[in-house]
Design a protein around this motif. Structure first.
Motif, PDB file in Angstrom:
ATOM      1  N   LEU A   1       0.801  -1.223   0.000  1.00  0.00           N
ATOM      2  CA  LEU A   1       0.000   0.000   0.000  1.00  0.00           C
ATOM      3  C   LEU A   1       0.838   1.280   0.000  1.00  0.00           C
ATOM      4  O   LEU A   1       0.594   2.164  -0.822  1.00  0.00           O
ATOM      5  N   PRO A   2       1.832   1.431   0.877  1.00  0.00           N
ATOM      6  CA  PRO A   2       2.577   2.699   0.882  1.00  0.00           C
ATOM      7  C   PRO A   2       3.273   3.000  -0.445  1.00  0.00           C
ATOM      8  O   PRO A   2       3.443   4.166  -0.806  1.00  0.00           O
ATOM      9  N   TRP A   3       3.647   1.973  -1.184  1.00  0.00           N
ATOM     10  CA  TRP A   3       4.326   2.191  -2.462  1.00  0.00           C
ATOM     11  C   TRP A   3       3.368   2.626  -3.565  1.00  0.00           C
ATOM     12  O   TRP A   3       3.782   3.208  -4.559  1.00  0.00           O
ATOM     13  N   ALA A   4       2.093   2.342  -3.409  1.00  0.00           N
ATOM     14  CA  ALA A   4       1.108   2.675  -4.442  1.00  0.00           C
ATOM     15  C   ALA A   4       0.522   4.069  -4.273  1.00  0.00           C
ATOM     16  O   ALA A   4      -0.079   4.607  -5.196  1.00  0.00           O
ATOM     17  N   ILE A   5       0.693   4.669  -3.111  1.00  0.00           N
ATOM     18  CA  ILE A   5       0.171   6.013  -2.873  1.00  0.00           C
ATOM     19  C   ILE A   5       1.084   7.015  -3.567  1.00  0.00           C
ATOM     20  O   ILE A   5       2.295   7.014  -3.356  1.00  0.00           O
ATOM     21  N   GLN A   6       0.489   7.855  -4.412  1.00  0.00           N
ATOM     22  CA  GLN A   6       1.267   8.782  -5.229  1.00  0.00           C
ATOM     23  C   GLN A   6       1.089  10.219  -4.746  1.00  0.00           C
ATOM     24  O   GLN A   6      -0.029  10.648  -4.463  1.00  0.00           O
ATOM     25  N   PRO A   7       2.183  10.977  -4.697  1.00  0.00           N
ATOM     26  CA  PRO A   7       2.058  12.400  -4.367  1.00  0.00           C
ATOM     27  C   PRO A   7       1.458  13.153  -5.550  1.00  0.00           C
ATOM     28  O   PRO A   7       1.555  12.714  -6.691  1.00  0.00           O
ATOM     29  N   THR A   8       0.828  14.255  -5.264  1.00  0.00           N
ATOM     30  CA  THR A   8       0.282  15.117  -6.319  1.00  0.00           C
ATOM     31  C   THR A   8       0.989  16.467  -6.252  1.00  0.00           C
ATOM     32  O   THR A   8       1.808  16.707  -5.367  1.00  0.00           O
ATOM     33  N   CYS A   9       0.625  17.349  -7.164  1.00  0.00           N
ATOM     34  CA  CYS A   9       1.240  18.680  -7.160  1.00  0.00           C
ATOM     35  C   CYS A   9       0.702  19.548  -6.024  1.00  0.00           C
ATOM     36  O   CYS A   9       1.294  20.568  -5.701  1.00  0.00           O
ATOM     37  N   ALA A  10      -0.388  19.153  -5.413  1.00  0.00           N
ATOM     38  CA  ALA A  10      -0.955  19.909  -4.292  1.00  0.00           C
ATOM     39  C   ALA A  10      -0.362  19.398  -2.978  1.00  0.00           C
ATOM     40  O   ALA A  10      -0.413  18.199  -2.713  1.00  0.00           O
ATOM     41  N   PRO A  11       0.199  20.294  -2.176  1.00  0.00           N
ATOM     42  CA  PRO A  11       0.729  19.853  -0.880  1.00  0.00           C
ATOM     43  C   PRO A  11      -0.378  19.219  -0.032  1.00  0.00           C
ATOM     44  O   PRO A  11      -1.521  19.643  -0.074  1.00  0.00           O
ATOM     45  N   SER A  12      -0.047  18.208   0.704  1.00  0.00           N
ATOM     46  CA  SER A  12      -0.956  17.490   1.604  1.00  0.00           C
ATOM     47  C   SER A  12      -1.998  16.643   0.878  1.00  0.00           C
ATOM     48  O   SER A  12      -2.889  16.102   1.508  1.00  0.00           O
ATOM     49  N   LEU A  13      -1.913  16.546  -0.446  1.00  0.00           N
ATOM     50  CA  LEU A  13      -2.864  15.727  -1.213  1.00  0.00           C
ATOM     51  C   LEU A  13      -2.111  14.596  -1.892  1.00  0.00           C
ATOM     52  O   LEU A  13      -1.149  14.840  -2.619  1.00  0.00           O
ATOM     53  N   GLN A  14      -2.539  13.364  -1.620  1.00  0.00           N
ATOM     54  CA  GLN A  14      -1.976  12.194  -2.282  1.00  0.00           C
ATOM     55  C   GLN A  14      -3.101  11.405  -2.910  1.00  0.00           C
ATOM     56  O   GLN A  14      -4.277  11.629  -2.590  1.00  0.00           O
ATOM     57  N   ALA A  15      -2.743  10.498  -3.812  1.00  0.00           N
ATOM     58  CA  ALA A  15      -3.772   9.747  -4.531  1.00  0.00           C
ATOM     59  C   ALA A  15      -3.422   8.273  -4.593  1.00  0.00           C
ATOM     60  O   ALA A  15      -2.258   7.891  -4.710  1.00  0.00           O
ATOM     61  N   LEU A  16      -4.464   7.458  -4.511  1.00  0.00           N
ATOM     62  CA  LEU A  16      -4.374   6.037  -4.789  1.00  0.00           C
ATOM     63  C   LEU A  16      -5.231   5.821  -6.026  1.00  0.00           C
ATOM     64  O   LEU A  16      -6.463   5.804  -5.949  1.00  0.00           O
ATOM     65  N   THR A  17      -4.579   5.750  -7.182  1.00  0.00           N
ATOM     66  CA  THR A  17      -5.308   5.606  -8.435  1.00  0.00           C
ATOM     67  C   THR A  17      -5.941   4.222  -8.512  1.00  0.00           C
ATOM     68  O   THR A  17      -5.673   3.358  -7.678  1.00  0.00           O
ATOM     69  N   ALA A  18      -6.742   3.997  -9.522  1.00  0.00           N
ATOM     70  CA  ALA A  18      -7.406   2.703  -9.675  1.00  0.00           C
ATOM     71  C   ALA A  18      -6.412   1.602 -10.023  1.00  0.00           C
ATOM     72  O   ALA A  18      -6.649   0.444  -9.729  1.00  0.00           O
TER      73      ALA A  18
ATOM     74  N   GLY B   1     -14.925  -5.146  -3.173  1.00  0.00           N
ATOM     75  CA  GLY B   1     -16.047  -5.336  -2.266  1.00  0.00           C
ATOM     76  C   GLY B   1     -15.654  -5.996  -0.960  1.00  0.00           C
ATOM     77  O   GLY B   1     -16.181  -5.677   0.101  1.00  0.00           O
ATOM     78  N   ARG B   2     -14.693  -6.895  -1.016  1.00  0.00           N
ATOM     79  CA  ARG B   2     -14.299  -7.647   0.167  1.00  0.00           C
ATOM     80  C   ARG B   2     -13.224  -6.932   0.988  1.00  0.00           C
ATOM     81  O   ARG B   2     -13.292  -6.889   2.208  1.00  0.00           O
ATOM     82  N   ASP B   3     -12.213  -6.397   0.328  1.00  0.00           N
ATOM     83  CA  ASP B   3     -11.024  -5.895   1.024  1.00  0.00           C
ATOM     84  C   ASP B   3     -10.968  -4.381   1.194  1.00  0.00           C
ATOM     85  O   ASP B   3     -10.192  -3.888   2.008  1.00  0.00           O
ATOM     86  N   LEU B   4     -11.749  -3.640   0.426  1.00  0.00           N
ATOM     87  CA  LEU B   4     -11.676  -2.184   0.498  1.00  0.00           C
ATOM     88  C   LEU B   4     -12.018  -1.639   1.891  1.00  0.00           C
ATOM     89  O   LEU B   4     -11.328  -0.732   2.364  1.00  0.00           O
ATOM     90  N   PRO B   5     -13.018  -2.157   2.582  1.00  0.00           N
ATOM     91  CA  PRO B   5     -13.301  -1.626   3.925  1.00  0.00           C
ATOM     92  C   PRO B   5     -12.111  -1.732   4.878  1.00  0.00           C
ATOM     93  O   PRO B   5     -11.825  -0.806   5.640  1.00  0.00           O
ATOM     94  N   LYS B   6     -11.376  -2.850   4.827  1.00  0.00           N
ATOM     95  CA  LYS B   6     -10.187  -2.998   5.679  1.00  0.00           C
ATOM     96  C   LYS B   6      -9.118  -1.997   5.286  1.00  0.00           C
ATOM     97  O   LYS B   6      -8.472  -1.391   6.148  1.00  0.00           O
ATOM     98  N   LEU B   7      -8.949  -1.809   3.984  1.00  0.00           N
ATOM     99  CA  LEU B   7      -7.955  -0.872   3.469  1.00  0.00           C
ATOM    100  C   LEU B   7      -8.285   0.557   3.892  1.00  0.00           C
ATOM    101  O   LEU B   7      -7.411   1.307   4.342  1.00  0.00           O
TER     102      LEU B   7
ATOM    103  N   GLN C   1      -7.401   1.212   7.492  1.00  0.00           N
ATOM    104  CA  GLN C   1      -5.971   1.470   7.666  1.00  0.00           C
ATOM    105  C   GLN C   1      -5.615   2.887   7.220  1.00  0.00           C
ATOM    106  O   GLN C   1      -4.874   3.594   7.890  1.00  0.00           O
ATOM    107  N   LEU C   2      -6.173   3.305   6.098  1.00  0.00           N
ATOM    108  CA  LEU C   2      -5.853   4.643   5.563  1.00  0.00           C
ATOM    109  C   LEU C   2      -6.387   5.772   6.460  1.00  0.00           C
ATOM    110  O   LEU C   2      -5.802   6.842   6.508  1.00  0.00           O
ATOM    111  N   ARG C   3      -7.459   5.515   7.172  1.00  0.00           N
ATOM    112  CA  ARG C   3      -7.992   6.530   8.081  1.00  0.00           C
ATOM    113  C   ARG C   3      -7.013   6.865   9.211  1.00  0.00           C
ATOM    114  O   ARG C   3      -7.077   7.930   9.796  1.00  0.00           O
TER     115      ARG C   3
END
Length: 95
Positions: free
Chosen positions: A46-63, A80-86, A89-91
């Motif tokens: 998960l941490p490797w898939a989160i991408q920084p954006t040009c806006a400070p404090s904004l990151q993205a997890l693309t599809a 449907g099964r794993d997104l709630p757990k994910l 964690q992200l919260r």
């Protein structure tokens, strides 16, 4: 909304969970993968898939990218099964 919250100083993550018609990567000028598909498929931590954006404090997890139609169907089941757990964690990492 994410950009506005990030401008207010909150740590924001935008998640694109629409694997059939992804749009976040294009709107934020990011590469489409790695993303949610790779994380749920166990191909990327998960941490490797989160991408920084040009806006400070904004990151993205693309599809991410499902390899074919059957991969997209399997990914839909994982979302449907794993997104709630994910999201739980992200919260802990983002506001």
């Amino acid at each position: 909304l994410g950009i506005t919250l990030a401008r207010d100083g909150q740590r924001v993550l935008v998640i694109d969970a629409n694997v059939n018609r992804p749009g976040v990567a294009a709107k934020l000028a990011l590469p489409p993968s790695p993303g949610l598909a790779e994380v749920l498929g166990g191909q990327m931590p998960l941490p490797w898939a989160i991408q920084p954006t040009c806006a400070p404090s904004l990151q993205a997890l693309t599809a991410g990218s499902a390899s074919d139609a059957s991969g997209a169907a399997a990914l839909g089941a994982l979302v449907g099964r794993d997104l709630p757990k994910l999201v739980g964690q992200l919260r802990q990492w983002f506001d």
